[in-house]
Design a protein around this motif. Structure first.
Motif, PDB file in Angstrom:
ATOM      1  N   ALA A   1       0.823  -1.210   0.000  1.00  0.00           N
ATOM      2  CA  ALA A   1       0.000   0.000   0.000  1.00  0.00           C
ATOM      3  C   ALA A   1       0.858   1.261   0.000  1.00  0.00           C
ATOM      4  O   ALA A   1       0.526   2.253  -0.656  1.00  0.00           O
ATOM      5  CB  ALA A   1      -0.944  -0.011   1.206  1.00  0.00           C
ATOM      6  N   ILE A   2       1.992   1.226   0.723  1.00  0.00           N
ATOM      7  CA  ILE A   2       2.891   2.396   0.725  1.00  0.00           C
ATOM      8  C   ILE A   2       3.383   2.649  -0.698  1.00  0.00           C
ATOM      9  O   ILE A   2       3.429   3.790  -1.176  1.00  0.00           O
ATOM     10  CB  ILE A   2       4.083   2.162   1.684  1.00  0.00           C
ATOM     11  N   GLY A   3       3.725   1.562  -1.394  1.00  0.00           N
ATOM     12  CA  GLY A   3       4.160   1.699  -2.780  1.00  0.00           C
ATOM     13  C   GLY A   3       3.051   2.271  -3.651  1.00  0.00           C
ATOM     14  O   GLY A   3       3.277   3.177  -4.455  1.00  0.00           O
TER      15      GLY A   3
ATOM     16  N   LEU B   1       8.664   2.278   5.433  1.00  0.00           N
ATOM     17  CA  LEU B   1       8.065   3.484   6.009  1.00  0.00           C
ATOM     18  C   LEU B   1       9.079   4.624   6.036  1.00  0.00           C
ATOM     19  O   LEU B   1       8.770   5.757   5.641  1.00  0.00           O
ATOM     20  CB  LEU B   1       7.563   3.189   7.427  1.00  0.00           C
ATOM     21  N   ILE B   2      10.313   4.310   6.478  1.00  0.00           N
ATOM     22  CA  ILE B   2      11.328   5.370   6.556  1.00  0.00           C
ATOM     23  C   ILE B   2      11.704   5.832   5.152  1.00  0.00           C
ATOM     24  O   ILE B   2      11.832   7.035   4.884  1.00  0.00           O
ATOM     25  CB  ILE B   2      12.552   4.863   7.347  1.00  0.00           C
ATOM     26  N   ALA B   3      11.821   4.869   4.214  1.00  0.00           N
ATOM     27  CA  ALA B   3      12.139   5.250   2.832  1.00  0.00           C
ATOM     28  C   ALA B   3      11.057   6.162   2.280  1.00  0.00           C
ATOM     29  O   ALA B   3      11.359   7.188   1.650  1.00  0.00           O
ATOM     30  CB  ALA B   3      12.284   3.999   1.969  1.00  0.00           C
ATOM     31  N   ALA B   4       9.775   5.827   2.546  1.00  0.00           N
ATOM     32  CA  ALA B   4       8.680   6.652   2.029  1.00  0.00           C
ATOM     33  C   ALA B   4       8.739   8.045   2.633  1.00  0.00           C
ATOM     34  O   ALA B   4       8.566   9.055   1.930  1.00  0.00           O
ATOM     35  CB  ALA B   4       7.336   5.989   2.343  1.00  0.00           C
TER      36      ALA B   4
ATOM     37  N   VAL C   1       1.862   9.508   4.854  1.00  0.00           N
ATOM     38  CA  VAL C   1       2.839   8.421   4.997  1.00  0.00           C
ATOM     39  C   VAL C   1       2.275   7.281   5.849  1.00  0.00           C
ATOM     40  O   VAL C   1       2.489   6.111   5.568  1.00  0.00           O
ATOM     41  CB  VAL C   1       4.155   8.960   5.594  1.00  0.00           C
ATOM     42  N   LEU C   2       1.515   7.632   6.894  1.00  0.00           N
ATOM     43  CA  LEU C   2       0.996   6.584   7.782  1.00  0.00           C
ATOM     44  C   LEU C   2      -0.367   6.046   7.318  1.00  0.00           C
ATOM     45  O   LEU C   2      -0.848   5.048   7.855  1.00  0.00           O
ATOM     46  CB  LEU C   2       0.883   7.112   9.211  1.00  0.00           C
ATOM     47  N   GLY C   3      -0.982   6.717   6.348  1.00  0.00           N
ATOM     48  CA  GLY C   3      -2.300   6.295   5.872  1.00  0.00           C
ATOM     49  C   GLY C   3      -2.369   4.828   5.477  1.00  0.00           C
ATOM     50  O   GLY C   3      -3.282   4.113   5.896  1.00  0.00           O
ATOM     51  N   PRO C   4      -1.395   4.342   4.664  1.00  0.00           N
ATOM     52  CA  PRO C   4      -1.465   2.932   4.253  1.00  0.00           C
ATOM     53  C   PRO C   4      -1.510   1.969   5.435  1.00  0.00           C
ATOM     54  O   PRO C   4      -2.242   0.974   5.405  1.00  0.00           O
ATOM     55  CB  PRO C   4      -0.170   2.752   3.449  1.00  0.00           C
TER      56      PRO C   4
END
Lengths: 293, 308
Positions: B39-41, B166-169, B252-255
């Motif tokens: 999901a982050i992707g 998460l950190i990369a995003a 960022v935290l939504g996913p």
């Protein structure tokens, strides 16, 4: 059976596919042309047509031709009413914003699938064809019902064409397609036109489904393939162009059927989906469509 | 600064949950964390760059098979296979992007959908190699990390992957590239006037998105021991969209929030009724009608305007 008769049989089978595909795709194309809505739930309207045909023929009973005629009249109306309702409750509130409507129709797709699964069940069930005689050709017998499907689909398409070009309602639809705001300024109730077009599009898919259900059984996931093929047809034919859509439906129905008959259905679908992606990238007006001004 | 506190704090909280939850929920959480990476992707492409793709299942499946095929046929160890899956996702996304990014809006959705469908059918066509619908069974997760049980190995790897993603995003969206991505979403024409190359920026965003999706697919296959063509079906393109919409596109935290909420919504609903598809459908319709910004997007709009 020699190659010639084999090819003839393949052609006749493909012509049935092409006829129902033309109905389904014209429905999708109308909705896209007038409303600029990509209706992902279109395949589910097809499925609902087939499933409600099963319910209707079961409830009505009596001779097969009678219950089938009732289904052919009632199922598309039911599906069209459902579509008009979906338009009023969901699409209208989104103001027909293209990306939002796609997400919403994906949601509708799941809702309709689940409804069919819950009320109809996971099994595939057949509907009796209205008549059962076979036309005996020198090489093989062929179902007269399949030929009548082609004839009936052609009649419906001619009816849609007459409706769009010769009636006031059709004129209003075309006017809305060309310029929504000017149409509104001339006192056309655009909301009603949109609900009507969405219902008409869904109804056409449902007619195609009722016609196909004596050949192919009704199943809650049966909407997937018609949706994909209809998408392919509408895009190859040129988005929103009815004439292009019909030409493309014949072309794709025949070639899909022939490739599937002689090679593999999966290979036919791979070729068709890649073709669509490439058409959209390199020739967005479609293979048969004219470039938009 | 408060960004880092919030996100590192979230990571710490997830780590504590993984260790303290009973095994059933810990395994669920490991599964959710891998899907969150997906999901982050998806969010990088959809939420930040405005690329509404219906083809991410292809990138996920590229990761699944990018890892599963070398493990099955070449005997590659599992951890290098994770890298292979990640690379496969990125390369696939870049290839699709080269063609699909020539279109925009609705055409882009359909082109990506068609590529994903072609990918799915190709997996079916090469059934003897890919296993098709039946799929391939991969080595048990217990062999992933020496000395750890299957559950512990799953939790460790899922957490490591999630934390990295998460950190990369967070780094990406605060970087120059991240801000240009948002510019593409907000006004592509103006960015072009300012001298940016929209095609290059969108291609980079899609490829990055593919890397995350590929990594998630590879991890999902390796941790849960299964690769199948079903991962390439349209459902796996729609699910990340649903999770991101639910949690909040462009946060960022939504996913994480959206995936966990939807997973437990379906899980809890599943214990009362079998009509789980209904929840997916109704959630999509309600979100797009009444809360198009999602949970965290709404919170950001009302209260925490500084959220990345």
């Amino acid at each position: 059976m020699g190659f010639g008769p084999f090819l003839l049989l393949a052609l006749m089978e493909s012509a049935v596919t092409a006829a129902t595909l033309a109905l389904t795709a014209v429905g999708l194309s109308l909705v896209f042309g007038v409303m600029r809505v990509v209706n992902v739930a279109h395949g589910e309207f097809f499925m609902l047509g087939a499933v409600s045909a099963w319910f209707i023929t079961t409830w009505v009973g009596g001779p097969a031709w009678f219950s089938f005629l009732v289904a052919l009249a009632v199922a598309p109306l039911f599906v069209a009413a459902l579509a008009a309702l979906a338009d009023r409750i969901v699409l209208k509130r989104l103001d027909y914003e293209p990306e939002a409507t796609i997400v919403a129709t994906i949601g509708l797709m799941y809702i309709f699938q689940q409804a069919a699964l819950s009320f109809y069940g996971p099994q595939a069930m057949p509907v009796e064809p209205p008549f059962n005689f076979r036309i005996q050709l020198p090489w093989f017998g062929y179902s007269a019902y399949k030929l009548s499907v082609i004839a009936f689909a052609t009649l419906v398409l001619i009816g849609v064409w007459l409706f769009l070009t010769r009636t006031r309602a059709g004129l209003v639809m075309r006017a809305t397609q060309v310029d929504r705001e000017t149409a509104q300024a001339f006192g056309i109730d655009v909301d009603r036109v949109y609900a009507g077009v969405f219902a008409l599009g869904a109804g056409l898919a449902a007619i195609a489904a009722v016609l196909i259900v004596p050949i192919q059984q009704a199943h809650y996931l049966m909407g997937h393939d018609p949706l994909l093929l209809a998408f392919i047809t509408v895009i190859v034919g040129g988005l929103g162009s009815l004439r292009g859509t019909i030409v493309a439906a014949i072309f794709i129905g025949l070639s899909d059927g022939l490739i599937a008959f002689f090679w593999s259905p999966t290979l036919a679908k791979i070729i068709a989906t890649l073709l669509v992606a490439l058409v959209l990238v390199f020739r967005p007006q479609g293979l048969f469509g004219a470039r938009q001004q | 600064m408060r960004n880092w506190i919030l996100h590192l704090g979230t990571l710490a909280l997830v780590a504590v949950l993984l260790v303290t939850l009973p095994p059933y929920h810990a395994t669920n959480l490991a599964r959710i964390l891998v899907l969150v990476v997906f999901a982050i992707g998806y969010n990088l492409a959809f939420g930040y760059t405005g690329l509404l793709s219906l083809g991410h299942a292809l990138f996920f499946a590229a990761g699944v098979y990018g890892a599963a095929l070398p493990v099955t046929y070449l005997g590659l160890p599992q951890l290098p296979a994770l890298i292979a899956g990640l690379a496969a996702g990125g390369v696939m996304a870049a290839l699709v992007g080269l063609l699909a990014l020539r279109t925009a809006g609705v055409s882009f959705m359909i082109v990506t959908l068609m590529f994903a469908q072609a990918g799915y059918l190709t997996l079916l066509y090469f059934n003897p190699v890919t296993g098709g619908d039946e799929g391939l069974v991969l080595p048990d997760a217990a062999t992933l990390l020496p000395g750890l049980s299957a559950d512990a190995a799953r939790a460790t790897i899922a957490f490591a992957l999630f934390a990295t993603a998460l950190i990369a995003a967070l780094v990406i969206v605060q970087s120059r590239l991240g801000r240009t991505m948002v510019a593409m979403r907000e006004n592509e024409e103006r960015s072009r006037m300012l001298g940016y190359n929209p095609f290059a920026v969108k291609l980079a965003a899609l490829a990055l998105s593919g890397l995350f999706s590929g990594a998630a697919g590879a991890a999902y296959a390796l941790l849960f021991g299964y690769a199948g063509a079903s991962f390439a079906t349209i459902q796996y393109s729609i699910l990340p969209m649903l999770w991101v919409l639910m949690g909040g596109a462009g946060t960022v935290l939504g996913p994480l929030i959206g995936t966990a909420a939807m997973f437990y919504l379906v899980d809890i609903a599943g214990s009362y009724t079998t009509a789980t598809l209904l929840f997916v459908g109704v959630a999509l319709v309600l979100l797009i009608l009444f809360a198009p910004k999602g949970i965290l997007g709404t919170i950001r709009e009302r209260w925490l305007t500084w959220l990345p």
